[in-house]
Write a protein that holds these residues in place. Structure first.
Motif, PDB file in Angstrom:
ATOM      1  N   LEU A 198      32.788  -4.341   8.380  1.00 40.86           N
ATOM      2  CA  LEU A 198      32.143  -4.711   9.774  1.00 40.86           C
ATOM      3  C   LEU A 198      31.206  -5.886   9.348  1.00 40.86           C
ATOM      4  O   LEU A 198      31.199  -6.943  10.057  1.00 40.86           O
ATOM      5  N   ALA A 199      30.216  -5.917   8.387  1.00 41.99           N
ATOM      6  CA  ALA A 199      29.425  -6.969   7.881  1.00 41.99           C
ATOM      7  C   ALA A 199      30.097  -8.194   7.622  1.00 41.99           C
ATOM      8  O   ALA A 199      29.637  -9.321   8.192  1.00 41.99           O
ATOM      9  N   HIS A 200      31.190  -8.081   6.595  1.00 43.37           N
ATOM     10  CA  HIS A 200      31.887  -9.460   6.256  1.00 43.37           C
ATOM     11  C   HIS A 200      32.568 -10.015   7.187  1.00 43.37           C
ATOM     12  O   HIS A 200      32.500 -11.260   7.757  1.00 43.37           O
ATOM     13  N   THR A 201      33.345  -9.307   8.304  1.00 39.89           N
ATOM     14  CA  THR A 201      33.994 -10.095   9.085  1.00 39.89           C
ATOM     15  C   THR A 201      33.214 -10.532  10.275  1.00 39.89           C
ATOM     16  O   THR A 201      33.479 -11.637  10.772  1.00 39.89           O
ATOM     17  N   SER A 202      32.114  -9.840  10.660  1.00 37.59           N
ATOM     18  CA  SER A 202      31.499 -10.324  11.790  1.00 37.59           C
ATOM     19  C   SER A 202      30.341 -11.477  11.361  1.00 37.59           C
ATOM     20  O   SER A 202      30.208 -12.355  12.220  1.00 37.59           O
ATOM     21  N   LEU A 203      30.048 -11.284   9.965  1.00 33.57           N
ATOM     22  CA  LEU A 203      29.200 -12.502   9.537  1.00 33.57           C
ATOM     23  C   LEU A 203      29.991 -13.984   9.444  1.00 33.57           C
ATOM     24  O   LEU A 203      29.647 -14.925   9.667  1.00 33.57           O
ATOM     25  N   LEU A 204      31.262 -13.715   9.068  1.00 33.26           N
ATOM     26  CA  LEU A 204      32.145 -14.721   8.951  1.00 33.26           C
ATOM     27  C   LEU A 204      32.499 -15.413  10.231  1.00 33.26           C
ATOM     28  O   LEU A 204      32.503 -16.604  10.585  1.00 33.26           O
ATOM     29  N   ASN A 205      32.460 -14.561  11.087  1.00 32.06           N
ATOM     30  CA  ASN A 205      32.997 -14.883  12.655  1.00 32.06           C
ATOM     31  C   ASN A 205      31.535 -15.661  13.046  1.00 32.06           C
ATOM     32  O   ASN A 205      31.784 -16.663  13.861  1.00 32.06           O
ATOM     33  N   LEU A 206      30.396 -15.094  12.818  1.00 31.63           N
ATOM     34  CA  LEU A 206      29.163 -15.637  13.036  1.00 31.63           C
ATOM     35  C   LEU A 206      29.137 -17.166  12.594  1.00 31.63           C
ATOM     36  O   LEU A 206      28.806 -18.393  13.193  1.00 31.63           O
ATOM     37  N   LEU A 207      29.629 -17.146  11.420  1.00 28.99           N
ATOM     38  CA  LEU A 207      29.446 -18.659  10.392  1.00 28.99           C
ATOM     39  C   LEU A 207      30.223 -19.627  11.240  1.00 28.99           C
ATOM     40  O   LEU A 207      30.238 -20.729  11.295  1.00 28.99           O
ATOM     41  N   THR A 208      31.590 -19.368  11.326  1.00 29.68           N
ATOM     42  CA  THR A 208      32.724 -19.880  12.037  1.00 29.68           C
ATOM     43  C   THR A 208      32.246 -20.507  13.299  1.00 29.68           C
ATOM     44  O   THR A 208      32.834 -21.522  14.009  1.00 29.68           O
TER      45      THR A 208
END
Length: 521
Positions: free
Chosen positions: A382-392
């Motif tokens: 959850l953390a990695h996918t959502s953080l990458l989405n936030l970054l992009t």
């Protein structure tokens, strides 16, 4: 870079599939070679330092080239650089499989690491440039599935392939089997990846930042080499040298920007609060994840006396749960999606807190520990996918190569730091008369929980400072009318690639046919 497809209609799903197969090959390779290391040692009669170098050479070469490889995709196109990397990876795998001695094998591993950097650096660049909105969130979810699936498959296949001794090749089959797979994926890539028109090269003084590229590589190596190799003792001097090297790198990049050149790693889009907090949370959770996998191998076999095959299955639930969390983001309402980075970090903290408490030991079922690890793996996904989405979302697509190079390099560096820091701490406590194995496991898990607790705070700050997805303006554009300002105080010149800051995505929510344009490939 203006991204277009060729004359034929290509769907986003097939292009993403080709990219993710390359990512999976890299993940499988890392896990599978670690498990094949004892067989390599026995066959080639090598000592522990040579065997360590065989394993670490791959990661070192990959880490040094990740940022420059991402920039190559910016200039030459994701399709071209990805296929270059895939071709080189296939050739390097053949060279490793036929290596007559350890020196040849180490050289082949270096080549594999360089090829991996070319491949995996293009995955995030392609997702960033080719997808928007919900489609991007789903693509990142599949990216998480690939990361976990590759690690899990590598765990399972490593021992099976070596034990099977296919065609009497022993450990060599680990490398040789990648040759036909790589050739097949190469054909798929030629047919399915969208063609691109490279961005205009920035002209003017300092267009090529060779000093910055060299300094970036030197800084990365000065951190990784001392943490990866045990000898000689003087090698720790390199770690001290990383500080002045990093300072000189930042100064060099500032000068390149000031004279209108293209920096090796443009840190300006990473200076916004949302990006800084997101990268902090991402780095911290990655550090604990890689450290935990290493600690588990020590704790399960040395303290709980589990056989190697059973010890390898315990963390399997962790990596599989990581992948299951990937698709959650694409199916969540926007209000819920913004809370997923915090929720993931919180779940990971709880899992680390439970790990030393749940019953486990010789003669005791280890399913409670496995369940706690599954909770942590799901939270990490959850953390990695959502953080990458936030970054992009926060970083415009014209800076996709910067984001990809930063995330991939950061993941490699913090992973090595995590293993060194927590692995050394566990070993020291385990051998101490005042502590012992149980205390060592409890204290190191508490340390991991502390790190992810801080990551949860960083995730909250990232969500609070993130730009609204509905805002049509450039997320990285500052309110200061004088222009963007980087961390060093240098103004960001206008993007010469065009008037728009975010080129249209090739594959938005619904797949669409591309435009037929001249291609430089």
């Amino acid at each position: 870079m203006h991204t277009t497809t060729g004359g034929r209609t290509r769907t986003g799903g097939t292009a993403l599939l080709v990219l993710l197969i390359g990512q999976a090959m890299a993940n499988i390779d890392l896990a599978i070679v670690n498990l094949a290391a004892p067989a390599v040692s026995a066959d080639l009669d090598v000592d522990s330092s040579q065997l360590t170098l065989m394993v670490t050479a791959y990661a070192l070469c990959s880490a040094v080239l990740l940022a420059p490889a991402a920039r190559l995709g910016e200039h030459h196109g994701v399709r071209r650089v990805y296929l270059w990397g895939l071709s080189l990876f296939t050739i390097a795998s053949l060279a490793c499989g036929l290596a007559p001695d350890i020196a040849s094998l180490i050289a082949g591993r270096c080549l594999q690491g360089a090829a991996t950097a070319l491949m995996i650096s293009q995955v995030l660049v392609g997702i960033h440039r080719w997808f928007t909105g919900t489609a991007r969130a789903r693509a990142l979810g599949w990216h998480a599935v690939t990361l976990s699936g590759g690690a899990a498959l590598g765990q399972v296949l490593g021992g099976v392939i070596v034990s099977a001794n296919l065609f009497d090749t022993g450990w060599r089959a680990v490398f040789l089997l990648k040759v036909p797979v790589g050739a097949l994926v190469l054909l798929l890539g030629l047919a399915l990846l969208p063609r691109e028109r490279p961005a205009p090269t920035r002209t003017g003084r300092g267009g090529n930042d060779i000093p910055g590229t060299v300094l970036l590589a030197a800084t990365t190596l000065s951190v990784l080499i001392p943490l990866s190799l045990e000898r000689p003792d003087w090698i720790w001097v390199l770690l001290l040298a990383s500080v002045p090297l990093a300072v000189q790198f930042l100064r060099t990049e500032r000068r390149v920007i000031a004279r209108g050149g293209k920096p090796a790693l443009d840190l300006r889009p990473l200076s916004t609060p949302a990006v800084r907090w997101s990268l902090t949370a991402y780095a911290g959770t990655t550090l604990t994840y890689i450290a935990m996998l290493y600690l588990l191998s020590l704790h399960l076999q040395k303290h709980l006396d589990l056989p190697a095959w059973q010890a390898g299955l315990v963390p399997l639930g962790w990596v599989l749960a990581f992948g299951l969390a990937g698709p959650v983001l694409g199916r969540s309402p926007r209000a819920v999606a913004r809370l997923l980075p915090f929720a993931g970090c919180a779940m990971l903290t709880v899992a680390y807190g439970l790990a030393p408490v749940v019953p486990a030991g010789p003669g005791t079922a280890v399913w409670p520990l496995t369940a706690a690890l599954c909770l942590g793996g799901f939270g990490l996904g959850l953390a990695h996918t959502s953080l990458l989405n936030l970054l992009t979302t926060a970083v415009p697509p014209r800076h996709a190569s910067t984001l990809s190079g930063t995330v991939n390099t950061l993941s490699t560096v913090v992973g090595v730091i995590g293993i060194t820091l927590f692995g050394s701490g566990y070993s020291w406590l385990n051998d101490s008369d005042r502590a012992g194995p149980a205390t060592a496991w409890t204290l190191t898990c508490a340390g991991l929980a502390l790190v992810t607790g801080l990551c949860a705070f960083a995730a909250l700050r990232a969500a609070a400072t993130a730009p609204s997805p509905s805002d049509p303006s450039d997320p990285s554009a500052p309110s200061d009318p004088r222009g963007a300002v980087d961390a060093a105080g240098a103004a960001e010149p206008p993007d010469p690639a065009g008037a728009t800051s975010t080129p249209g995505a090739v594959f938005p929510t619904k797949d669409r046919p591309g435009l037929s344009t001249p291609d430089a490939d």
